[in-house]
Enzyme design. Sequence first.
Site, PDB file in Angstrom:
ATOM      1  N   ASP A 180      -1.582   4.444  -9.298  1.00  0.00           N
ATOM      2  CA  ASP A 180      -2.939   4.260  -9.205  1.00  0.00           C
ATOM      3  C   ASP A 180      -4.019   4.979 -10.145  1.00  0.00           C
ATOM      4  OD1 ASP A 180      -3.410   2.384  -7.086  1.00  0.00           O
ATOM      5  OD2 ASP A 180      -4.066   4.114  -5.713  1.00  0.00           O
TER       6      ASP A 180
ATOM      7  N   LYS B 144      -2.598  -3.793  -5.520  1.00  0.00           N
ATOM      8  CA  LYS B 144      -2.301  -3.404  -4.487  1.00  0.00           C
ATOM      9  C   LYS B 144      -3.584  -3.071  -3.624  1.00  0.00           C
ATOM     10  CE  LYS B 144      -1.018   1.500  -4.727  1.00  0.00           C
ATOM     11  NZ  LYS B 144      -2.372   2.030  -3.843  1.00  0.00           N
TER      12      LYS B 144
ATOM     13  N   CYS C  79      -2.634   8.132  -2.065  1.00  0.00           N
ATOM     14  CA  CYS C  79      -1.460   7.063  -2.402  1.00  0.00           C
ATOM     15  C   CYS C  79      -0.105   7.779  -2.837  1.00  0.00           C
ATOM     16  CB  CYS C  79      -2.059   6.408  -3.647  1.00  0.00           C
ATOM     17  SG  CYS C  79      -3.488   5.466  -3.293  1.00  0.00           S
TER      18      CYS C  79
END
Length: 193
Positions: free
Chosen positions: A18, A69, A102
């Site tokens: 991320d 995602k 995450c």
Amino acid sequence: MPAVAKLVPEETVFFLCDVQTSFKNAIFAFDELVLTINKMLKIAKVLGNTIPDIDLPSLGPLLLATIDKGLFSMITPEVKALLYERPQIKSVVLFGIASHVCVLQSALDLIEAGYNVHIIADSVSSSNKEDIPFALTRIRQSGGYITTSESAAFQLQRDAGVPGFKSFSNIIKEEKDNTVRTLQKLLQHRAAL
């Protein structure tokens, strides 16, 4: 006695989590984080929708996938399929943001799936630096391993007598100042880890 989970190049993948342009101003020590990510990618090359500061295309065939995602965890059906296609993979080196969301959820899912998860402590961050040590502690409590970029790199290199060591050694030397800068910034509050 706790399990020993060594990093073996043929059995290891890197997961970069991320690191997006939209997070740049919100993440503690973002610039230092990018320095370590780029160092790890250089090391990946020697051993065999991200921000442009991270040179993913330079990995060439080593880059397995870039996956969008919606889940906080990186362990999407696409990632599960990639891992399933590579049964030799035992270890995942995980780095990126955000450590308490995450990275944490990805680590827990990977540990639950039976992988040895190694978190690069000098290559994870969050918007609140105070969240980071709690996330790393939670990962360790769940069976993950917390290490530094240089420690993981040397585990993967394993031997000074193998081809590629000179290139590896040059990267370590070239990145020395960045490594010190990053360790001082990102690990200053993590001594208890």
